[in-house]
Motif scaffolding. Structure first.
Motif, PDB file in Angstrom:
ATOM      1  N   SER A   1       0.816  -1.222   0.000  1.00 10.80           N
ATOM      2  CA  SER A   1       0.000   0.000   0.000  1.00 10.80           C
ATOM      3  C   SER A   1       0.851   1.274   0.000  1.00 10.80           C
ATOM      4  O   SER A   1       0.309   2.372  -0.044  1.00 10.80           O
ATOM      5  CB  SER A   1      -0.913   0.001   1.233  1.00 10.80           C
ATOM      6  N   VAL A   2       2.169   1.156   0.058  1.00 16.90           N
ATOM      7  CA  VAL A   2       2.993   2.375   0.076  1.00 16.90           C
ATOM      8  C   VAL A   2       3.912   2.434  -1.142  1.00 16.90           C
ATOM      9  O   VAL A   2       4.080   1.441  -1.843  1.00 16.90           O
ATOM     10  CB  VAL A   2       3.844   2.477   1.377  1.00 16.90           C
ATOM     11  N   SER A   3       4.517   3.610  -1.372  1.00 19.34           N
ATOM     12  CA  SER A   3       5.416   3.742  -2.533  1.00 19.34           C
ATOM     13  C   SER A   3       6.713   2.972  -2.263  1.00 19.34           C
ATOM     14  O   SER A   3       7.087   2.757  -1.117  1.00 19.34           O
ATOM     15  CB  SER A   3       5.744   5.220  -2.773  1.00 19.34           C
ATOM     16  N   PRO A   4       7.399   2.541  -3.326  1.00 20.97           N
ATOM     17  CA  PRO A   4       8.672   1.828  -3.141  1.00 20.97           C
ATOM     18  C   PRO A   4       9.683   2.670  -2.343  1.00 20.97           C
ATOM     19  O   PRO A   4      10.492   2.134  -1.580  1.00 20.97           O
ATOM     20  CB  PRO A   4       9.192   1.607  -4.560  1.00 20.97           C
ATOM     21  N   GLU A   5       9.606   4.001  -2.518  1.00 22.16           N
ATOM     22  CA  GLU A   5      10.523   4.875  -1.777  1.00 22.16           C
ATOM     23  C   GLU A   5      10.216   4.819  -0.281  1.00 22.16           C
ATOM     24  O   GLU A   5      11.104   4.776   0.557  1.00 22.16           O
ATOM     25  CB  GLU A   5      10.409   6.322  -2.286  1.00 22.16           C
ATOM     26  N   MET A   6       8.916   4.812   0.038  1.00 24.56           N
ATOM     27  CA  MET A   6       8.508   4.739   1.440  1.00 24.56           C
ATOM     28  C   MET A   6       9.002   3.437   2.068  1.00 24.56           C
ATOM     29  O   MET A   6       9.477   3.401   3.198  1.00 24.56           O
ATOM     30  CB  MET A   6       6.977   4.807   1.508  1.00 24.56           C
ATOM     31  N   LEU A   7       8.921   2.390   1.279  1.00 24.48           N
ATOM     32  CA  LEU A   7       9.373   1.082   1.768  1.00 24.48           C
ATOM     33  C   LEU A   7      10.865   1.142   2.136  1.00 24.48           C
ATOM     34  O   LEU A   7      11.298   0.588   3.148  1.00 24.48           O
ATOM     35  CB  LEU A   7       9.148   0.068   0.647  1.00 24.48           C
ATOM     36  N   THR A   8      11.605   1.853   1.320  1.00 21.37           N
ATOM     37  CA  THR A   8      13.034   2.008   1.581  1.00 21.37           C
ATOM     38  C   THR A   8      13.283   2.747   2.894  1.00 21.37           C
ATOM     39  O   THR A   8      14.164   2.394   3.664  1.00 21.37           O
ATOM     40  CB  THR A   8      13.672   2.792   0.416  1.00 21.37           C
ATOM     41  N   VAL A   9      12.479   3.786   3.119  1.00 24.70           N
ATOM     42  CA  VAL A   9      12.638   4.541   4.362  1.00 24.70           C
ATOM     43  C   VAL A   9      12.329   3.643   5.554  1.00 24.70           C
ATOM     44  O   VAL A   9      13.052   3.643   6.555  1.00 24.70           O
ATOM     45  CB  VAL A   9      11.732   5.789   4.358  1.00 24.70           C
ATOM     46  N   ILE A  10      11.289   2.841   5.436  1.00 22.44           N
ATOM     47  CA  ILE A  10      10.959   1.927   6.539  1.00 22.44           C
ATOM     48  C   ILE A  10      12.125   0.968   6.768  1.00 22.44           C
ATOM     49  O   ILE A  10      12.552   0.746   7.893  1.00 22.44           O
ATOM     50  CB  ILE A  10       9.667   1.131   6.234  1.00 22.44           C
ATOM     51  N   ALA A  11      12.648   0.432   5.661  1.00 22.27           N
ATOM     52  CA  ALA A  11      13.774  -0.513   5.800  1.00 22.27           C
ATOM     53  C   ALA A  11      14.961   0.141   6.498  1.00 22.27           C
ATOM     54  O   ALA A  11      15.675  -0.491   7.269  1.00 22.27           O
ATOM     55  CB  ALA A  11      14.195  -1.031   4.426  1.00 22.27           C
TER      56      ALA A  11
END
Ligand code: ATP
Ligand code: MG
Length: 406
Positions: free
Chosen positions: A324-334
């Protein structure tokens, strides 16, 4: 002339042609700015910048012909650009004098001598010329000494007031080369920022400099440095001054090294605006709505996601949130929630995971159930619920069930 010996082949070939044409057409080109600096430092020079007191259009056209390329002219800047495949980009300019009528305004340009042209430049290390006919160096601002001392120095005290984009250029260049900004220059920079120099130029010009900073390998250090100098306040107010900014930028940089297809502008801007971003912050950036939305998500929604992930049970649940989130957001979470890193890696592997199975293999009538069945099968194989050999019969079974349940 042997300083040119270490140039990459394409650059050496280009300069050989330039010298030949100069002899034929009786003109006098100098190599200037970035390439001279980089050659003297033993760094690979990329673009070729040439200056002539006269005959720049003759040289540009003759050179374009020889390299079978094209020439574009920018009359207001007395500049020509020659491009051709297999050759570096070649900028050919007429030596000029510049006068800044008003702080931050673009300068009035008139033709000048080589020395005028060198002394109107930003820093001493960018103000060296190499005479291509006889190999002599022209260095009126002692740039070679500053290269040796590894410092970035402006040529006069009004430099940052005349052109505040030099604040960004100095910071960028120092970080890229591992130099320091010479103390008096650093003071002038501070004074200019305190005096509001950056509000004399448009937000568009500032964003352009910010994006150039983001393009550098040293982006985290440059952005953190700019933030601590107060150079980003005009865009972001006090937000870009958090103490952990550089660490967060470094974490993003590390992620970008692994997934370079991600949008670095979105990621870095999200980090700069951490905690409080809204569309008005992007004035002048030229961001599309999609990009702006992704930045706002990154800046504002990490806490909410962290909470949702804390409540997630198992991999499927997590993958649903990731989707449900952008790939960039996923990176920030990681990069910010260490517990998620392994799951996110698995999710990325899952996204890339393909089954050697197609809709037509399922032997059922077409419809949305086919894609659903394939997706469920992909999940089942990936998670190890079933073996790859079972995929086909499993998918058939799921598809029939879905079809029956309508
Ligand atoms: P890069 O490797 O980033 O291209 P560069 O030094 O070639 O580094 P450019 O932006 O290509 O940088 O500019 C070419 C030259 O023009 C610089 O070396 C400098 O001498 C001069 N220059 C560029 N921008 C300015 C400026 N704002 N004020 C004065 N001189 C400038
Ligand atoms: Mg350049």
């Amino acid at each position: 002339m042997n300083v040119l010996q270490d140039l990459p082949n394409a650059q050496r070939r280009t300069l050989r042609l330039v010298k030949e044409i100069a002899a034929e057409k009786d003109c006098h080109p100098f190599l200037v700015g970035g390439p001279v600096r980089d050659i003297l430092l033993g760094r690979p020079a990329v673009d070729i910048d040439l200056t002539l007191e006269s005959g720049s259009s003759t040289l540009a056209r003759a050179l374009a012909k020889r390299v079978d390329g094209r020439v574009r002219s920018f009359p207001q800047f007395l500049t020509y650009k020659v491009t051709s495949s297999g050759f570096p980009e070649i900028d050919i300019t007429t030596a000029r004098k510049e006068r800044y009528r008003k702080p931050g305004a673009l300068p009035a340009v008139t033709a000048g001598r080589l020395k005028d042209d060198l002394l109107r430049r930003d820093f001493s290390i960018n103000a060296i010329a190499l005479d291509l006919l006889n190999g002599a160096m022209h260095d009126p601002a002692s740039g070679e000494r500053d290269l040796g001392d590894r410092v970035v120095r402006v040529l006069h005290d009004r430099s940052f007031i005349d052109d505040p984009t030099r604040i960004f250029r100095a910071t960028r260049l120092a970080a890229r080369l591992g130099f320091t900004v010479e103390p008096h220059t650093a003071k002038l920079m501070r004074d200019a920022i305190d005096a509001g120099a950056l509000s004399t130029i448009s937000k568009e010009r500032i964003w352009r400099e910010v994006f150039l900073a983001m393009d550098e390998t040293e982006a985290p250090a440059i952005l953190a440095d700019l933030a601590s100098r107060g150079a980003l306040q005009v865009l972001f107010g006090p937000r870009a001054s958090s103490s952990d900014l550089q660490a967060r930028l470094e974490a993003i940089h590390a992620q970008l090294a692994q997934t370079p297809e991600l949008d670095r502008y979105v990621l870095y801007t999200g980090a700069l605006l951490r905690g409080d971003a809204s569309p008005i912050d992007f004035e002048g950036s030229g961001f599309s709505q999609k990009r702006a939305r992704a930045v706002v998500e990154i800046a504002n929604e990490v806490p909410r996601l962290e909470e949702a992930l804390g409540a997630a049970t198992g991999e499927r649940d997590r993958f649903r949130i990731y989707r449900s989130v952008s790939p960039e957001m996923l990176t920030v979470i990681a990069s910010e929630i260490p517990d998620e890193t392994t799951y996110i890696q698995r999710y990325r592997d899952y996204e890339k995971f393909k089954l050697p199975l197609r809709g037509t293999d399922l032997e059922v009538p077409g419809g949305p159930h086919v894609a659903q069945a394939l997706e469920q099968t992909r999940q089942a194989v990936f998670s190890g619920e079933i073996a790859l050999e079972e995929a086909r019969s499993y998918a058939k079974q799921v598809a029939r069930k879905l079809l029956a349940s309508g």
